[in-house]
Every structure is written in C-alpha cells, then in structure tokens.
Design a protein around this motif. Structure first.
Motif, PDB file in Angstrom:
ATOM      1  N   VAL A  25      39.553  41.726  34.895  1.00 46.77           N
ATOM      2  CA  VAL A  25      39.294  40.906  36.084  1.00 46.77           C
ATOM      3  C   VAL A  25      39.659  39.440  35.855  1.00 46.77           C
ATOM      4  N   CYS A  30      36.238  39.655  44.442  1.00 46.71           N
ATOM      5  CA  CYS A  30      34.888  39.536  43.891  1.00 46.71           C
ATOM      6  C   CYS A  30      34.583  40.795  43.081  1.00 46.71           C
ATOM      7  N   LEU A  31      33.603  40.675  42.184  1.00 44.61           N
ATOM      8  CA  LEU A  31      33.245  41.816  41.354  1.00 44.61           C
ATOM      9  C   LEU A  31      32.694  42.967  42.176  1.00 44.61           C
ATOM     10  N   THR A  45      35.452  44.945  43.577  1.00 42.07           N
ATOM     11  CA  THR A  45      36.105  45.708  42.515  1.00 42.07           C
ATOM     12  C   THR A  45      35.359  47.011  42.262  1.00 42.07           C
ATOM     13  N   LEU A  70      31.757  42.052  33.779  1.00 39.65           N
ATOM     14  CA  LEU A  70      31.072  43.171  34.421  1.00 39.65           C
ATOM     15  C   LEU A  70      29.801  43.492  33.635  1.00 39.65           C
ATOM     16  N   ALA A 120      34.787  35.537  36.120  1.00 38.40           N
ATOM     17  CA  ALA A 120      35.567  36.396  37.008  1.00 38.40           C
ATOM     18  C   ALA A 120      36.308  35.591  38.057  1.00 38.40           C
ATOM     19  N   ASP A 178      32.235  31.464  39.513  1.00 35.88           N
ATOM     20  CA  ASP A 178      31.356  32.264  38.665  1.00 35.88           C
ATOM     21  C   ASP A 178      30.687  31.320  37.672  1.00 35.88           C
TER      22      ASP A 178
END
Length: 415
Positions: A39, A69-70, A73, A102, A158, A162
């Motif tokens: 990422v 964005c996480l 994902t 993550l 990320a 962040d």
C-alpha cells in the motif's frame, strides 16, 4: 463437526523484508498461497497485490482504487480475494503477508464482520483465522514500541494523512499475535533481557522463538486457548494469560484501581506520566464528567488515545442486560457498589523506565476530593472536560462507501 473453512495465517511485521521472508517460508507446505498488498502508493489510489503459489507463477496485480484508503483496499479486494481463494482448487491455506500499515486486529475483525459488495456474505464464512504470527526485529522493536516516531517518519504510512504512531502499530502487532518470531538479536544481553521481560508481560503464554525455529514449528505450538483473530472488548480482563507481576530488568506491570471517579482536568494532566518510560497502557476510566459512559484509554510509546467504551451496566435498563456478555455481567457483579454500580477505573501500565510510584501518584491526584465528591453526578457533569468529542474515522471498513462510484480496477502482470 469439523470446520471446513480455509485457514488463514496473518504475518504482520514492521519490516516488509522480514515479513516476506517468514511468509515465504510458509510456502513450503503444499496448498499454501501467500498474498501481499503493497500500500505504499495508496495515496495515489494504487495498491500492488502479489500472489504466490501453489504453482510456479507469481501473479502481480495493480489495483486502482477510486478512494485511496485502507478500508477500501480491504472491502474491494482483500476480503473478496480471500473468499475466492477459499473456493479455488488446490488452495488449502492462505498466508497474508501484511504491509506494516495493515493492522492485524482490524483485519481479523473485517474478515468476520464486513459484508462483501456482491452480497455473498462475509469472508469469514469461507475462511477462518488459524493464527497471527508476528515477526519482530529483536534489535529495534522495543525502541520502536516506546518511541515517538509516526509511521510517516519511517515511510510506512498508507496515505499522506495517516498519522498513526509507529509504537501503536508495533504494540498492536504483538498483542494480536498467537505466536511471535524474533529475527536477529538485541544489541546486548541486557537489552535482550528487557525485551524478553516486556514480551512475557505483554503476551504471556504466547509461544515465541528465534529464526532458528521454522515458522511451521512455531505455529504448531499455538495452543487451544489462542485468540486466532477473536476481537477483544474494552470490558475484557486487562491481565489475560496470568502475566508475571514482579519486576524484571526494570520492567513491570502496574495496576491502577482508584476507588473514586476521576476529575477530567486533573486526569488530563496526569496522563503525561504514560508518555515517557512506558511501553503501553490500557484500561477503563470512570470520568466524573461522563458518569454514565465508560471511557477507554490506550497508549503505546509516546502516543495515547481516549475513546468511548459504551455505557456502564448501571446506566442500562434491565432488558438491555440480556445483550451483555456473561463474563462482563459476572465481573460487574463482583465489583458492584450500592450507589455507583459497576462504575470503576482500572488501568494496567507496562513500564520499563517509569517508576511505579510515579504512575500511581499521578492517578491518585486525579481522584475527586472530598468536597468534589459531595457535588454528586449532577455537579460532576459541569466539571471542565478537556477531552472533547471522540474521534471517528469517516472511512471505516464497516461503513458504506462515500458514494456509489467507489470501485476498483485491475491490471494484471504475471512473472
């Protein structure tokens, strides 16, 4: 009845290289697939996914996300991919080599709870978390877990916004772990002893070994009582696993349990004691200005978070008790006060340099005085409260997409 879901092993590490090495070693077991989402370019809406085994080809897929964005994902690619791999012939286990950004606890929660966009349910209906295997650099982890760097300072963030602390992620990877693999060696025997003392108290009973032990052998040592992705609650025991309570190499657990509610202003000042010389702290607060709401405290290194842990049981109507976990009800009954019910403060601090008496004294100074106590709950609500409103991330995986245009496209490359 046996669980037919495909097992998943999560491999988190602050080091992409160490994580990749351990995840790659797990490929030796037939039927294993290793998945990694890089990422590093998420801020530009790009995620690079790699998939290895079974078979000779390594598949690389470039994902272009409309919302970088996480959460997207996870929801748009990783979770659907887990469900797909579970149904693929020849796949008997999935290993997720996690990018440092993550966090394993959030991912385990998402596997269980996030509904997939195609209406097929959750990924957790097809896969189960077999273990979280955290990989630590023995030479640097304790400094990372007690320092002031953000992920961005190490090039691990990320996205541009962040702002997570490196210590938060370092501690979170370990506290989520069912097994810990230590790579390399500490700087000297004293630092090795301190690292061991911290891990003994942070994750008591969790098997750990050096890289001279095969990852498969370490996974085989995971016991039946392991978390295996089970989420924790703010009202769980703060000392699970019976950690040692004595001091070792300057490292010890300090339990704080004042009997009176805490003054919000003085508590705000007292929290500075957790930001230096402390590995982490976590616990529940009875804040006088928020008499009906449990307040959750969590710190790691020089970062600290305060949040809403929901209502105290004493503030709930009788029918609502039926929805509460039985263990919490039992714990509440054991500490029940005739006037205040289950309201209480309990904080556990893992310190490695801060003297225990300084920590306990700081919290004692935050307790309401005799005069303040006589004001009662109605008067306490008027006390100046510097904590403000709780922060909520607007892009959690559990929430709907910002709009219907959220999507992912892919470009695939094979090598």
């Amino acid at each position: 009845m046996s669980d037919r879901r495909t097992p998943v092993v999560l491999v988190p590490s602050l080091s992409r290289e160490l994580g990749a090495t351990v995840a790659g070693a797990l490929l030796d077991r037939p039927g294993t697939v290793v998945v990694h989402h890089d990422v590093g370019q998420l801020g530009q809406g790009v995620v690079v996914r790699s998939l290895s085994g079974p078979g000779p080809a390594r598949e690389t897929t470039v994902l272009e996300l409309a919302h970088g964005c996480l959460s997207c994902t996870l929801r748009l690619d990783l979770l659907p991919l887990l469900r797909e791999l579970a149904g693929r012939d020849g796949v008997e286990r999935v290993v997720l080599h996690l990018d440092p950004a993550l966090e394993p606890e959030h991912l385990c929660w998402a596997i269980r709870h996030v509904l997939l966009d195609d209406g097929s349910g959750t990924a957790g209906q097809a896969v189960r978390v077999e273990a979280v295997l955290a990989v630590l650099d023995a030479a640097t982890w304790l400094d990372d877990a007690t320092g002031s760097d953000d992920l961005a300072d190490r090039g691990l963030a990320a996205t541009a916004d962040d702002e997570r602390a490196l210590a938060q992620v370092a501690v979170g990877q370990v506290t989520s772990a069912d097994a810990v693999l230590l790579a390399g060696e500490a700087a000297d025997p004293w630092e090795a002893l301190r690292l061991s003392a911290v891990l003994d108290r942070l994750v008591p009973g969790v098997p750990r070994a050096g890289t001279d032990t095969a990852p498969e052998a370490l996974l085989a040592a995971v016991g039946g009582g392991a978390r295996r992705g089970r989420p924790t609650s703010a009202h769980d025991s703060l000392l699970p696993g019976q950690p040692p309570l004595h001091e070792d190499a300057g490292v010890r657990l300090v339990r704080i349990a004042p009997r009176r509610p805490l003054h919000p202003g003085r508590l705000h000042d007292a929290l500075d004691v957790l930001l230096e010389g402390v590995v982490c702290a976590r616990g529940r607060l009875w804040l006088a200005s928020r008499h009906d709401t449990a307040v959750w405290l969590e710190s790691a290194g020089q970062g600290l978070r305060i949040g809403d842990a929901g209502p105290w049981l004493a503030a709930l109507s009788d029918p609502a008790w039926d929805e509460v976990d039985a263990e919490r009800r039992v714990a509440a009954a054991l500490r029940w006060h005739p006037l205040f019910g289950d309201r209480h403060t309990e904080v556990v601090v893992l310190t490695h340099r801060r003297p225990a008496d300084e920590i306990t004294a700081a919290f004692a100074a935050a307790e309401l005085t005799d005069e303040e106590l006589t004001l009662g709950p109605d008067g306490w609500r008027d006390l100046p409260d510097p904590f403000g409103r709780w922060h909520e991330d607007p892009c959690e995986a559990s929430t709907p997409a910002d709009d219907d245009s959220t999507h992912a496209t892919t470009r695939e490359e094979h090598s």
